[in-house]
Design an enzyme around this catalytic site. Structure first.
Site, PDB file in Angstrom:
ATOM      1  N   CYS A  41       0.829  -1.214   0.000  1.00 22.81           N
ATOM      2  CA  CYS A  41       0.000   0.000   0.000  1.00 22.81           C
ATOM      3  C   CYS A  41       0.859   1.257   0.000  1.00 22.81           C
ATOM      4  CB  CYS A  41      -0.939  -0.016   1.199  1.00 22.81           C
ATOM      5  SG  CYS A  41      -1.841   1.525   1.390  1.00 22.81           S
ATOM      6  N   CYS A  46      -1.483   1.759  -3.053  1.00 23.07           N
ATOM      7  CA  CYS A  46      -2.462   2.832  -2.837  1.00 23.07           C
ATOM      8  C   CYS A  46      -1.863   4.237  -2.813  1.00 23.07           C
ATOM      9  CB  CYS A  46      -3.183   2.639  -1.504  1.00 23.07           C
ATOM     10  SG  CYS A  46      -3.475   0.947  -1.033  1.00 23.07           S
ATOM     11  N   LYS A  49       0.010   5.327  -6.061  1.00 18.90           N
ATOM     12  CA  LYS A  49      -1.038   5.334  -7.098  1.00 18.90           C
ATOM     13  C   LYS A  49      -1.939   6.567  -6.969  1.00 18.90           C
ATOM     14  CE  LYS A  49      -4.751   4.128  -6.195  1.00 18.90           C
ATOM     15  NZ  LYS A  49      -5.179   2.753  -5.984  1.00 18.90           N
ATOM     16  N   TYR A 175      -9.148  -3.427 -10.991  1.00 16.75           N
ATOM     17  CA  TYR A 175      -8.806  -2.151 -10.357  1.00 16.75           C
ATOM     18  C   TYR A 175      -7.537  -1.538 -10.963  1.00 16.75           C
ATOM     19  CZ  TYR A 175     -11.560  -2.890  -5.962  1.00 16.75           C
ATOM     20  OH  TYR A 175     -12.525  -3.050  -5.015  1.00 16.75           O
ATOM     21  N   GLU A 179      -7.190   1.847 -13.290  1.00 19.07           N
ATOM     22  CA  GLU A 179      -6.550   2.984 -12.620  1.00 19.07           C
ATOM     23  C   GLU A 179      -5.328   3.461 -13.403  1.00 19.07           C
ATOM     24  OE1 GLU A 179      -7.886   2.327  -7.965  1.00 19.07           O
ATOM     25  OE2 GLU A 179      -5.869   1.725  -8.530  1.00 19.07           O
ATOM     26  N   ARG A 196      -9.823  -9.149 -21.684  1.00 17.20           N
ATOM     27  CA  ARG A 196     -10.288 -10.401 -22.309  1.00 17.20           C
ATOM     28  C   ARG A 196     -11.809 -10.549 -22.288  1.00 17.20           C
ATOM     29  NH1 ARG A 196      -8.281 -14.923 -17.837  1.00 17.20           N
ATOM     30  NH2 ARG A 196      -9.489 -14.150 -16.082  1.00 17.20           N
ATOM     31  N   ARG A 202     -15.298  -6.511 -13.890  1.00 11.71           N
ATOM     32  CA  ARG A 202     -16.252  -7.586 -13.572  1.00 11.71           C
ATOM     33  C   ARG A 202     -16.507  -7.591 -12.071  1.00 11.71           C
ATOM     34  NH1 ARG A 202     -15.501 -12.974 -12.464  1.00 11.71           N
ATOM     35  NH2 ARG A 202     -13.265 -12.869 -12.897  1.00 11.71           N
ATOM     36  N   ASP A 300      -4.029  -9.662   2.458  1.00 11.74           N
ATOM     37  CA  ASP A 300      -4.083 -10.289   1.130  1.00 11.74           C
ATOM     38  C   ASP A 300      -3.591 -11.729   1.116  1.00 11.74           C
ATOM     39  OD1 ASP A 300      -4.901  -7.781   0.396  1.00 11.74           O
ATOM     40  OD2 ASP A 300      -3.413  -7.498  -1.188  1.00 11.74           O
ATOM     41  N   HIS A 433     -26.807  21.686  -0.800  1.00 10.85           N
ATOM     42  CA  HIS A 433     -26.952  22.226  -2.144  1.00 10.85           C
ATOM     43  C   HIS A 433     -25.982  23.383  -2.363  1.00 10.85           C
ATOM     44  CE1 HIS A 433     -29.087  23.005  -5.857  1.00 10.85           C
ATOM     45  NE2 HIS A 433     -29.144  24.273  -5.533  1.00 10.85           N
ATOM     46  N   GLU A 438     -25.865  15.428  -3.205  1.00  9.57           N
ATOM     47  CA  GLU A 438     -27.272  15.611  -2.820  1.00  9.57           C
ATOM     48  C   GLU A 438     -28.201  14.724  -3.654  1.00  9.57           C
ATOM     49  OE1 GLU A 438     -29.211  19.408  -3.792  1.00  9.57           O
ATOM     50  OE2 GLU A 438     -27.496  19.896  -5.040  1.00  9.57           O
TER      51      GLU A 438
HETATM   52  P1  NDP Z   1      -8.230  -7.847 -10.278  1.00  7.27           P
HETATM   53  O1  NDP Z   1      -8.449  -9.179  -9.714  1.00  7.27           O
HETATM   54  O2  NDP Z   1      -9.036  -6.688  -9.812  1.00  7.27           O
HETATM   55  O3  NDP Z   1      -8.371  -7.907 -11.862  1.00  7.27           O
HETATM   56  C1  NDP Z   1      -7.619  -8.782 -12.627  1.00  7.27           C
HETATM   57  C2  NDP Z   1      -7.965  -8.545 -14.077  1.00  7.27           C
HETATM   58  O4  NDP Z   1      -7.083  -9.282 -14.895  1.00  7.27           O
HETATM   59  C3  NDP Z   1      -9.370  -9.005 -14.409  1.00  7.27           C
HETATM   60  O5  NDP Z   1      -9.917  -8.062 -15.293  1.00  7.27           O
HETATM   61  C4  NDP Z   1      -9.145 -10.350 -15.062  1.00  7.27           C
HETATM   62  O6  NDP Z   1     -10.117 -10.659 -16.008  1.00  7.27           O
HETATM   63  C5  NDP Z   1      -7.836 -10.105 -15.760  1.00  7.27           C
HETATM   64  N1  NDP Z   1      -7.067 -11.340 -15.960  1.00  7.27           N
HETATM   65  C6  NDP Z   1      -6.781 -12.288 -15.045  1.00  7.27           C
HETATM   66  N2  NDP Z   1      -6.027 -13.258 -15.591  1.00  7.27           N
HETATM   67  C7  NDP Z   1      -5.828 -12.908 -16.876  1.00  7.27           C
HETATM   68  C8  NDP Z   1      -5.138 -13.495 -17.970  1.00  7.27           C
HETATM   69  N3  NDP Z   1      -4.495 -14.663 -17.820  1.00  7.27           N
HETATM   70  N4  NDP Z   1      -5.152 -12.875 -19.157  1.00  7.27           N
HETATM   71  C9  NDP Z   1      -5.813 -11.720 -19.308  1.00  7.27           C
HETATM   72  N5  NDP Z   1      -6.480 -11.088 -18.328  1.00  7.27           N
HETATM   73  C10 NDP Z   1      -6.495 -11.689 -17.121  1.00  7.27           C
HETATM   74  O7  NDP Z   1      -6.667  -7.610 -10.093  1.00  7.27           O
HETATM   75  P2  NDP Z   1      -5.760  -6.319 -10.111  1.00  7.27           P
HETATM   76  O8  NDP Z   1      -4.429  -6.839 -10.508  1.00  7.27           O
HETATM   77  O9  NDP Z   1      -6.352  -5.215 -10.903  1.00  7.27           O
HETATM   78  O10 NDP Z   1      -5.775  -5.876  -8.590  1.00  7.27           O
HETATM   79  C11 NDP Z   1      -5.491  -6.803  -7.562  1.00  7.27           C
HETATM   80  C12 NDP Z   1      -6.258  -6.480  -6.325  1.00  7.27           C
HETATM   81  O11 NDP Z   1      -5.667  -5.365  -5.691  1.00  7.27           O
HETATM   82  C13 NDP Z   1      -7.706  -6.063  -6.556  1.00  7.27           C
HETATM   83  O12 NDP Z   1      -8.571  -7.142  -6.635  1.00  7.27           O
HETATM   84  C14 NDP Z   1      -7.985  -5.239  -5.337  1.00  7.27           C
HETATM   85  O13 NDP Z   1      -8.394  -6.116  -4.335  1.00  7.27           O
HETATM   86  C15 NDP Z   1      -6.642  -4.623  -5.009  1.00  7.27           C
HETATM   87  N6  NDP Z   1      -6.578  -3.219  -5.437  1.00  7.27           N
HETATM   88  C16 NDP Z   1      -7.418  -2.302  -4.869  1.00  7.27           C
HETATM   89  C17 NDP Z   1      -7.381  -0.978  -5.265  1.00  7.27           C
HETATM   90  C18 NDP Z   1      -8.317  -0.002  -4.649  1.00  7.27           C
HETATM   91  O14 NDP Z   1      -8.873  -0.270  -3.591  1.00  7.27           O
HETATM   92  N7  NDP Z   1      -8.559   1.133  -5.290  1.00  7.27           N
HETATM   93  C19 NDP Z   1      -6.444  -0.514  -6.272  1.00  7.27           C
HETATM   94  C20 NDP Z   1      -5.623  -1.560  -6.809  1.00  7.27           C
HETATM   95  C21 NDP Z   1      -5.698  -2.845  -6.404  1.00  7.27           C
HETATM   96  P3  NDP Z   1     -11.545 -11.322 -15.640  1.00  7.27           P
HETATM   97  O15 NDP Z   1     -12.397 -10.210 -15.144  1.00  7.27           O
HETATM   98  O16 NDP Z   1     -12.005 -11.899 -16.917  1.00  7.27           O
HETATM   99  O17 NDP Z   1     -11.242 -12.366 -14.589  1.00  7.27           O
END
Ligand code: NDP
Length: 456
Positions: A41, A46, A49, A175, A179, A196, A202, A300, A433, A438
């Site tokens: 983080c 975080c 970022k 995420y 971002e 994909r 999702r 995590d 307002h 609001e």
């Molecule tokens: P996420 O799990 O959010 O997303 C992973 C993405 O990668 C999905 O869109 C997934 O697709 C795709 N994916 C997975 N495997 C493959 C592959 N083999 N080929 C192509 N695409 C693939 O992971 P992130 O890495 O974005 O973030 C990790 C975690 O970190 C988050 O889940 C969150 O918990 C935390 N985080 C939180 C933040 C916040 O609070 N603002 C900011 C950044 C991270 P599909 O949807 O099809 O599975």
């Protein structure tokens, strides 16, 4: 007598929070960390970022300023200044973490921790005997095994690039992908996002996903969905080419944001009898206790809800349970979350699809509008606000927003959702307002049918 009441492996958000709380209750605590304090983080997640996200918003602010009568000359951006100032701030935060731990009487042990048995952690040549062990080792990015994947960077490496790339391809739809696509686009890089699936993010509300896709596209991010990367090649001039089913894309940098996996290998967990899940996550109960009674895990590495505040909550709850005679399980329901995309998302509670799957009659209240600030700006960015309500109990099940300040706004509404507020109570709340927020207390008529069908 063991050397310590509590040995924490990992000096990130969850580990530090738990160690400090335990130390505050007089427990003898050691925290083991071989890297900078603060974990993902603070150092690679975080905090940097959010700083980069602020940076990316300035281009929009400058555009807005013109509508308010300011004449702004050519805008320049110096990546090196941002990186250097970020680094100064992180060093300051590392120091704060160290002082806070020391102030709570926690011993910081430098090195990698290894669990030798259910009551012993070894760090280098030192054996730390412990009444309780906490594993708070976080997670790390993962990349799929495709040809040329070694040319792709992950989020850990993206903050300290030597220069801002002219063109970046971001792979993923979660995420981190949305971002960073927003950040690099806002900073001026030509940005392509490859996902994909049918629609990014999702698991989020479908209207939120659609709205964000439209706004990001309007800002210039080239979002290509249903796109699989087949291979990455490095050309003779050092540039990269990303091969997809739909053609090749040139890039200076390729960022993979395809999820994270728990950091649990090589710790001696399985050998100590700790049950691990299929991703290597430590399997814990709602007290964060593993299958070995003296070994606990938070954050995590347990792959429950992978968010910093959740890890902190879990870590503190555990310290309360173990050292303050105040048993505190963790309630993982209705966790507010934000995506610091451009524009940002704030959300708490159920999506419309999840509510319809679990409740007989669901009303949806929704508004899409151009906020006042943009009314005299040449830049038109629309805001989406949405409430999902259970008609039978009148309870507001979900509260979603895409637009400026969404994270700040939803934090407050998170309290209302946690308190199980009803739509009538939202309606009885006076508006402030003029604000965007609001809208959440002034939406009167439900939309007749769901405005959006599920994407998949
Ligand atoms: P996420 O799990 O959010 O997303 C992973 C993405 O990668 C999905 O869109 C997934 O697709 C795709 N994916 C997975 N495997 C493959 C592959 N083999 N080929 C192509 N695409 C693939 O992971 P992130 O890495 O974005 O973030 C990790 C975690 O970190 C988050 O889940 C969150 O918990 C935390 N985080 C939180 C933040 C916040 O609070 N603002 C900011 C950044 C991270 P599909 O949807 O099809 O599975």
């Amino acid at each position: 007598m063991p050397d310590f009441d509590f040995v924490v492996i990992g000096g990130g958000s969850g580990g530090v929070a738990s160690a400090r709380r335990a130390g505050g209750y007089g427990a003898k605590v050691a925290i083991v960390e071989d890297d900078r304090l603060g974990g993902t983080c603070v150092n690679r997640g975080c905090i940097p970022k959010k700083l980069y996200s602020y940076a990316a918003h300035f281009r929009d602010e400058v555009a807005d300023a013109a509508g308010y009568g300011f004449s702004v000359g050519e805008v320049g951006f110096d990546w090196a200044t941002l990186v250097a100032n970020k680094e100064t701030e992180l060093t300051r935060l590392n120091g704060i973490y160290q002082r806070l731990l020391e102030g709570s009487g926690v011993e910081i042990v430098r090195g990698r921790g290894h669990i030798a048995d259910p009551r012993t952690v070894v760090v280098g040549g030192r054996r730390l005997s412990a009444k309780h062990i906490l594993v708070a080792t976080g997670g790390r990015p993962q990349k799929p095994a495709i040809p040329g994947i070694e040319h792709a960077l992950v989020s850990d490496q993206i903050f300290d690039l030597p220069r801002l790339p002219g063109r970046i391809v971001v792979v993923g739809g979660g995420y981190i992908a949305v971002e960073f696509a927003g950040i690099f686009n806002g900073l001026g890089a030509t940005t392509t996002l490859l996902y994909r699936g049918a629609m990014v993010l999702r698991g989020f509300d479908d209207d939120v996903r659609r709205h964000l896709t439209e706004e990001m596209t309007r800002k210039g991010v080239d979002i290509r969905t249903n796109t699989q990367v087949r291979a990455i090649r490095r050309e003779g001039d050092g540039s990269l080419v990303v091969e997809t089913g739909g053609g090749a894309i040139a890039a200076g940098v390729v960022l993979y944001a395809t999820g994270r996996i728990p950091n649990t290998s090589g710790l001696g967990l399985a050998e100590a009898g700790v049950r691990l899940g299929d991703k290597g996550q430590v399997m814990v109960d709602h007290w964060s206790r593993s299958s070995v009674a003296t070994i606990f895990a938070v954050g995590d590495c347990t792959d429950r809800v992978n968010l910093t505040p959740v890890a902190i909550h879990e870590g503190r709850a555990l310290a309360e349970t173990l050292f303050n005679d105040n048993p505190r399980p963790v309630d993982h329901r209705d966790i507010p979350t934000a995506v610091f995309s451009q524009p940002p998302i704030g959300t708490v509670g159920l999506t419309e699809a999840a509510a319809r799957a679990t409740h007989a009659v669901v009303d949806v209240y929704q508004a899409t509008f151009t906020p006042l600030k943009q009314s005299i700006s040449p830049r038109k960015e629309r805001t989406l606000m949405k409430l999902v309500v259970d008609r039978r109990s009148d309870r507001v099940l979900g509260c979603h927003m895409v637009g400026a300040d969404a994270a700040e706004i939803i934090q407050g509404f998170g309290v209302a959702i946690k308190c199980r507020a009803t739509k009538a109570q939202f309606d009885a709340t006076m508006a402030i307002h003029p604000t965007a927020a609001e809208e959440f207390v002034t939406m009167r008529e439900p939309v007749k049918a769901p405005l959006a069908k599920a994407a998949e």
